[in-house]
Scaffold this active site. Sequence first.
Site, mmCIF file in Angstrom:
data_model
loop_
_atom_site.group_PDB
_atom_site.id
_atom_site.type_symbol
_atom_site.label_atom_id
_atom_site.label_comp_id
_atom_site.label_asym_id
_atom_site.label_seq_id
_atom_site.Cartn_x
_atom_site.Cartn_y
_atom_site.Cartn_z
ATOM 1 N N LYS A 7 0.864 -1.187 0.000
ATOM 2 C CA LYS A 7 0.000 0.000 0.000
ATOM 3 C C LYS A 7 0.895 1.229 0.000
ATOM 4 O O LYS A 7 1.995 1.209 0.570
ATOM 5 C CB LYS A 7 -0.870 0.006 1.259
ATOM 6 N N GLY B 186 -20.543 6.843 4.572
ATOM 7 C CA GLY B 186 -19.624 7.273 3.514
ATOM 8 C C GLY B 186 -20.203 6.940 2.156
ATOM 9 O O GLY B 186 -20.362 5.769 1.807
ATOM 10 N N VAL B 187 -20.562 7.992 1.396
ATOM 11 C CA VAL B 187 -21.136 7.767 0.066
ATOM 12 C C VAL B 187 -20.223 8.356 -1.000
ATOM 13 O O VAL B 187 -20.623 9.151 -1.831
ATOM 14 C CB VAL B 187 -22.586 8.302 -0.035
ATOM 15 N N GLY B 188 -18.954 7.956 -0.928
ATOM 16 C CA GLY B 188 -17.980 8.354 -1.947
ATOM 17 C C GLY B 188 -18.073 7.390 -3.119
ATOM 18 O O GLY B 188 -19.162 6.939 -3.491
ATOM 19 N N VAL C 86 -17.282 4.137 -3.627
ATOM 20 C CA VAL C 86 -17.912 2.830 -3.409
ATOM 21 C C VAL C 86 -19.315 3.001 -2.823
ATOM 22 O O VAL C 86 -20.272 2.376 -3.274
ATOM 23 C CB VAL C 86 -17.058 1.954 -2.457
HETATM 24 P P1 NAD Z 1 -13.951 7.842 -1.204
HETATM 25 O O1 NAD Z 1 -12.933 8.758 -0.681
HETATM 26 O O2 NAD Z 1 -14.447 8.014 -2.591
HETATM 27 O O3 NAD Z 1 -15.233 7.840 -0.244
HETATM 28 C C1 NAD Z 1 -15.156 7.851 1.137
HETATM 29 C C2 NAD Z 1 -16.300 8.711 1.630
HETATM 30 O O4 NAD Z 1 -16.363 8.627 3.055
HETATM 31 C C3 NAD Z 1 -16.136 10.186 1.275
HETATM 32 O O5 NAD Z 1 -17.328 10.671 0.689
HETATM 33 C C4 NAD Z 1 -15.863 10.845 2.627
HETATM 34 O O6 NAD Z 1 -16.324 12.156 2.708
HETATM 35 C C5 NAD Z 1 -16.628 9.921 3.558
HETATM 36 N N1 NAD Z 1 -16.240 10.002 4.946
HETATM 37 C C6 NAD Z 1 -15.003 10.145 5.479
HETATM 38 N N2 NAD Z 1 -15.074 10.176 6.821
HETATM 39 C C7 NAD Z 1 -16.382 10.021 7.136
HETATM 40 C C8 NAD Z 1 -17.107 9.948 8.348
HETATM 41 N N3 NAD Z 1 -16.499 10.041 9.522
HETATM 42 N N4 NAD Z 1 -18.445 9.779 8.299
HETATM 43 C C9 NAD Z 1 -19.084 9.689 7.121
HETATM 44 N N5 NAD Z 1 -18.444 9.751 5.932
HETATM 45 C C10 NAD Z 1 -17.122 9.906 5.936
HETATM 46 O O7 NAD Z 1 -13.362 6.358 -0.998
HETATM 47 P P2 NAD Z 1 -13.871 5.011 -1.644
HETATM 48 O O8 NAD Z 1 -13.017 4.680 -2.800
HETATM 49 O O9 NAD Z 1 -15.344 5.054 -1.803
HETATM 50 O O10 NAD Z 1 -13.479 3.971 -0.502
HETATM 51 C C11 NAD Z 1 -14.248 3.881 0.691
HETATM 52 C C12 NAD Z 1 -13.607 2.857 1.614
HETATM 53 O O11 NAD Z 1 -13.572 1.583 0.966
HETATM 54 C C13 NAD Z 1 -12.162 3.159 2.002
HETATM 55 O O12 NAD Z 1 -11.917 2.692 3.306
HETATM 56 C C14 NAD Z 1 -11.362 2.347 1.013
HETATM 57 O O13 NAD Z 1 -10.069 2.030 1.495
HETATM 58 C C15 NAD Z 1 -12.219 1.122 0.899
HETATM 59 N N6 NAD Z 1 -12.043 0.396 -0.350
HETATM 60 C C16 NAD Z 1 -12.240 1.031 -1.519
HETATM 61 C C17 NAD Z 1 -12.087 0.327 -2.696
HETATM 62 C C18 NAD Z 1 -12.338 0.957 -4.040
HETATM 63 O O14 NAD Z 1 -12.475 0.234 -5.035
HETATM 64 N N7 NAD Z 1 -12.418 2.288 -4.127
HETATM 65 C C19 NAD Z 1 -11.716 -1.025 -2.672
HETATM 66 C C20 NAD Z 1 -11.552 -1.642 -1.435
HETATM 67 C C21 NAD Z 1 -11.716 -0.917 -0.273
#
Ligand code: NAD
Length: 350
Positions: free
Chosen positions: A80, A181-183, A185
Amino acid sequence: MGVFSHAEFDGHESLHFINDASTGLRAIIAVHSTVLGPAAGGCRRWSYASDDEALTDALRLSRGMTYKNAVAELPFGGGKAVILASNNAPKSPQILAAFGRAVDSLGGSYVTAEDVGMSVEDMRQVQQHTKFVSGLPQSGANAGGDPSPWTALGVYLGIVAAVKVRLGKESVRDLTIAVQGVGHVGAHLCQLLHDAGAKLLVADVNRDNLNAVKNAMPVAVIAPAEILYADVDVLAPCALGNILTTATIPKIKAKVIAGAANNQLSTLADGARLFARDILYAPDYVINAGGIISVSHEYYGGSSEVEVCADVEKIPQRLQSIFAESKETGRPTNELADEYARRLIAAGKK
Ligand code: NAD
């Protein structure tokens, strides 16, 4: 701050500290294991409170990738990268170029992709400086592109498997599901859950991401500080890690925890705490492997989206066998997943 004696060091093969004075890039690349293949895992860009917090994150995330890749049966070890974003400084092309050079200097022992704070476009810029990168723009029906829809699909299928075991339900229809968290994923996951008839409760600290989901489908919104404790059937953590702790677990009302965030458990013992409360926990690195499955197909080439989908669809089977073993043995799901991963890695060593 000790490095070799760090509580999360766990036999890492190598750790690389990058300090590129000309661009301001400060990053850590952690290579936990190359036993099963090059150490693959995304790059996270985050504003850490301290260097120690960044190191701890890199070490925990990279070990998690070793386990995730092993359990998903991918030809990858685990690693990582974290980029320390200081004072909300912009993500400049120069910083991405320096990061690409740093990845390249490791000669392929580490393969990068996007994680929190990084995008497909960022990876395209990184690619100008190294070939050891995946999660690049998709071409045609070939595997590739943003891995997050695949992560969301795996999480959705994992939630369906978990509610069958814990709640005796054949689908998520009419179940209430809290998505923290609605980013990337979380938003895709909400869409899949909504399409399947679930009722959604969401929280995010980012107003734009929250509004995007609110505009796309009916959701109820709750404050970020309250979402973990909402009275729901399923809690899907899709923000950051370290949320399941001695402080939070006693207040959780959901019967199932199944989401995308990496390192949801603060410690191993928190898995036992969930088990003792009869909360079914889907081990994070088992349920969230969809993205790295896509990354792997893309990196090694010659695969189509259909093949990625077929591999992502294996995630619920893996969870089902962990859930069944947990029921049989009376042991927490996280411990069983870790043991399974370690067995696969030991077999790979031989
Ligand atoms: P992202 O940054 O697009 O979304 C994360 C969201 O969480 C953001 O909208 C952020 O504002 C929100 N957030 C942060 N702190 C918060 C809190 N305290 N309360 C509520 N919301 C909060 O990231 P992502 O790519 O969607 O990934 C989300 C998680 O899944 C991460 O932990 C990442 O490591 C894990 N993950 C992602 C992938 C992938 O394909 N992107 C794969 C495996 C694991």
